[in-house]
Design a protein around this motif. Sequence first.
Motif, PDB file in Angstrom:
ATOM      1  N   ALA A 126      -2.403   2.167  -5.376  1.00 42.18           N
ATOM      2  CA  ALA A 126      -2.697   1.226  -6.245  1.00 42.18           C
ATOM      3  C   ALA A 126      -1.717   1.205  -7.641  1.00 42.18           C
ATOM      4  O   ALA A 126      -2.073   0.735  -8.476  1.00 42.18           O
ATOM      5  N   ALA A 129       4.098   0.436  -6.479  1.00 42.06           N
ATOM      6  CA  ALA A 129       4.526   0.262  -5.291  1.00 42.06           C
ATOM      7  C   ALA A 129       3.550  -0.912  -4.624  1.00 42.06           C
ATOM      8  O   ALA A 129       3.817  -1.900  -3.887  1.00 42.06           O
ATOM      9  N   THR A 151      -7.997   7.275  -6.624  1.00 39.97           N
ATOM     10  CA  THR A 151      -8.799   6.748  -7.794  1.00 39.97           C
ATOM     11  C   THR A 151      -9.292   5.594  -7.525  1.00 39.97           C
ATOM     12  O   THR A 151      -8.556   4.460  -7.528  1.00 39.97           O
ATOM     13  N   LYS A 154      -8.856   2.189  -9.697  1.00 42.28           N
ATOM     14  CA  LYS A 154      -7.744   1.380  -9.690  1.00 42.28           C
ATOM     15  C   LYS A 154      -7.433   0.363  -8.800  1.00 42.28           C
ATOM     16  O   LYS A 154      -6.973  -0.776  -8.787  1.00 42.28           O
ATOM     17  N   ALA A 187       1.692   2.158   0.602  1.00 44.98           N
ATOM     18  CA  ALA A 187       2.293   2.128  -0.792  1.00 44.98           C
ATOM     19  C   ALA A 187       2.154   3.085  -1.608  1.00 44.98           C
ATOM     20  O   ALA A 187       2.385   2.882  -2.860  1.00 44.98           O
ATOM     21  N   SER A 188       1.433   4.090  -1.099  1.00 39.38           N
ATOM     22  CA  SER A 188       1.095   5.385  -2.057  1.00 39.38           C
ATOM     23  C   SER A 188       2.367   6.016  -1.975  1.00 39.38           C
ATOM     24  O   SER A 188       3.267   6.181  -1.251  1.00 39.38           O
ATOM     25  N   PRO A 197      -2.403  10.869   2.792  1.00 40.17           N
ATOM     26  CA  PRO A 197      -3.613  10.321   2.107  1.00 40.17           C
ATOM     27  C   PRO A 197      -4.679  10.747   3.115  1.00 40.17           C
ATOM     28  O   PRO A 197      -4.561  10.966   4.533  1.00 40.17           O
ATOM     29  N   PRO A 198      -5.927  10.844   2.722  1.00 41.62           N
ATOM     30  CA  PRO A 198      -7.296  11.375   3.550  1.00 41.62           C
ATOM     31  C   PRO A 198      -7.732  10.341   4.503  1.00 41.62           C
ATOM     32  O   PRO A 198      -8.650   9.829   4.289  1.00 41.62           O
TER      33      PRO A 198
HETATM   34  P1  ATR Z   1       4.576   4.003  -7.543  1.00 42.98           P
HETATM   35  O1  ATR Z   1       5.258   3.451  -8.399  1.00 42.98           O
HETATM   36  O2  ATR Z   1       5.380   4.774  -6.273  1.00 42.98           O
HETATM   37  O3  ATR Z   1       3.404   3.151  -6.757  1.00 42.98           O
HETATM   38  P2  ATR Z   1       2.658   5.458  -9.188  1.00 42.98           P
HETATM   39  O4  ATR Z   1       2.318   4.113  -9.733  1.00 42.98           O
HETATM   40  O5  ATR Z   1       2.451   6.861  -9.777  1.00 42.98           O
HETATM   41  O6  ATR Z   1       3.846   5.252  -8.153  1.00 42.98           O
HETATM   42  O7  ATR Z   1       1.461   5.396  -7.995  1.00 42.98           O
HETATM   43  C1  ATR Z   1       1.415   6.393  -6.833  1.00 42.98           C
HETATM   44  C2  ATR Z   1      -0.088   5.866  -6.002  1.00 42.98           C
HETATM   45  O8  ATR Z   1      -0.014   6.693  -4.955  1.00 42.98           O
HETATM   46  C3  ATR Z   1      -1.297   6.101  -6.490  1.00 42.98           C
HETATM   47  O9  ATR Z   1      -1.964   4.896  -5.994  1.00 42.98           O
HETATM   48  C4  ATR Z   1      -1.740   7.365  -6.140  1.00 42.98           C
HETATM   49  O10 ATR Z   1      -3.305   7.336  -6.117  1.00 42.98           O
HETATM   50  P3  ATR Z   1      -4.037   7.703  -7.419  1.00 42.98           P
HETATM   51  O11 ATR Z   1      -4.047   6.353  -8.334  1.00 42.98           O
HETATM   52  O12 ATR Z   1      -5.378   8.016  -7.132  1.00 42.98           O
HETATM   53  O13 ATR Z   1      -3.201   8.720  -8.370  1.00 42.98           O
HETATM   54  C5  ATR Z   1      -1.223   7.393  -4.744  1.00 42.98           C
HETATM   55  N1  ATR Z   1      -1.082   8.826  -4.416  1.00 42.98           N
HETATM   56  C6  ATR Z   1      -0.090   9.856  -4.691  1.00 42.98           C
HETATM   57  N2  ATR Z   1      -0.576  10.702  -3.878  1.00 42.98           N
HETATM   58  C7  ATR Z   1      -1.322  10.801  -2.968  1.00 42.98           C
HETATM   59  C8  ATR Z   1      -1.915  11.431  -1.941  1.00 42.98           C
HETATM   60  N3  ATR Z   1      -1.701  12.676  -1.672  1.00 42.98           N
HETATM   61  N4  ATR Z   1      -2.840  10.793  -1.356  1.00 42.98           N
HETATM   62  C9  ATR Z   1      -3.305   9.518  -1.535  1.00 42.98           C
HETATM   63  N5  ATR Z   1      -2.636   8.790  -2.457  1.00 42.98           N
HETATM   64  C10 ATR Z   1      -1.736   9.000  -3.197  1.00 42.98           C
END
Ligand code: ATR
Length: 274
Positions: A126, A129, A151, A154, A187-188, A197-198
């Motif tokens: 969220a 990206a 999270t 979000k 898109a994470s 991701p889990p």
């Molecule tokens: P981007 O611009 O690449 O989207 P960002 O705005 O920092 O970067 O967002 C990163 C996203 O990847 C977030 O949704 C983040 O989840 P949280 O909002 O809970 O932090 C997600 N993300 C990052 N690492 C992750 C992981 N190991 N498992 C699941 N989601 C992950």
Amino acid sequence: MDQYAVFGNPIAQSKSPVIHQHFAEQTGQQLEYGAQLAEISDFKSKVAAFIQSGGKGCNITAPFKELAFELSQSVSEEARIAGAVNTLIFKGDYIVGDNTDGRGLIADLKFHNVPMQGKRILLMGAGGAARGVLLPLLAENPQKLIIVNRTVEKAQQLAELIDSPVKICGVGYADLADKPFDLIINASSASLSDQLPPLKANLLNKDTICYDMVYRAANTPFNQWAIDNGVETTIDGLGMLIEQAAVSFEIWRGIRPKTSALRQLLRDQLLRAA
Ligand code: ATR
């Protein structure tokens, strides 16, 4: 000659100059496309200097997409929802901001003949990206779009922001029902740090298409996990990178370049560098 550039930090690794020079040659357009390194403190003044020197447009990459949004005097709907701009168009001193990531993703999915209409789609993440691709995905009229994020709030806030006839909701990973999706898009930023991701394996079956917006020579952790769980079609984000550039090129030059040859070229380069 018309000048274009990509702004970022770091910037040396950017494939945008190669991509746009290839597009220019292919379409017979006369233009120069360079790379510009900036700092947060001087990004806006460097863009202003580029405009003064005759710049017609630029691409924006990390970490300046939000600053580029601020700089824009008007923005597209995609850019507004994303809160981020990856393409600037200069009309004299007037700056228009757009975000072509989502249209690039859709073009790549269509290149791979991935059906979206009436399908159940899961979008992971969220952050910027995910926000950038949301509207073009909804425009494909899926049956349902679920945004899942670590999270949860979000994901919920993002889903609430959108006014769409498509069923859309934001949930946490633990809330996902055990029913396979037709398309799962990562898109994470998890793949960037070699994380997964889990996800539970019963969210997919062999016909689920898995798409990771990250690309690299080897499979990303998400795509490898999907393959290990029997998925037949996985796609990474190299094609999206090329297609979002093609959309920017079309906005600036009024002609949409073909992407097949470049796909092969960049994939070969990626594999050779590995
Ligand atoms: P981007 O611009 O690449 O989207 P960002 O705005 O920092 O970067 O967002 C990163 C996203 O990847 C977030 O949704 C983040 O989840 P949280 O909002 O809970 O932090 C997600 N993300 C990052 N690492 C992750 C992981 N190991 N498992 C699941 N989601 C992950």
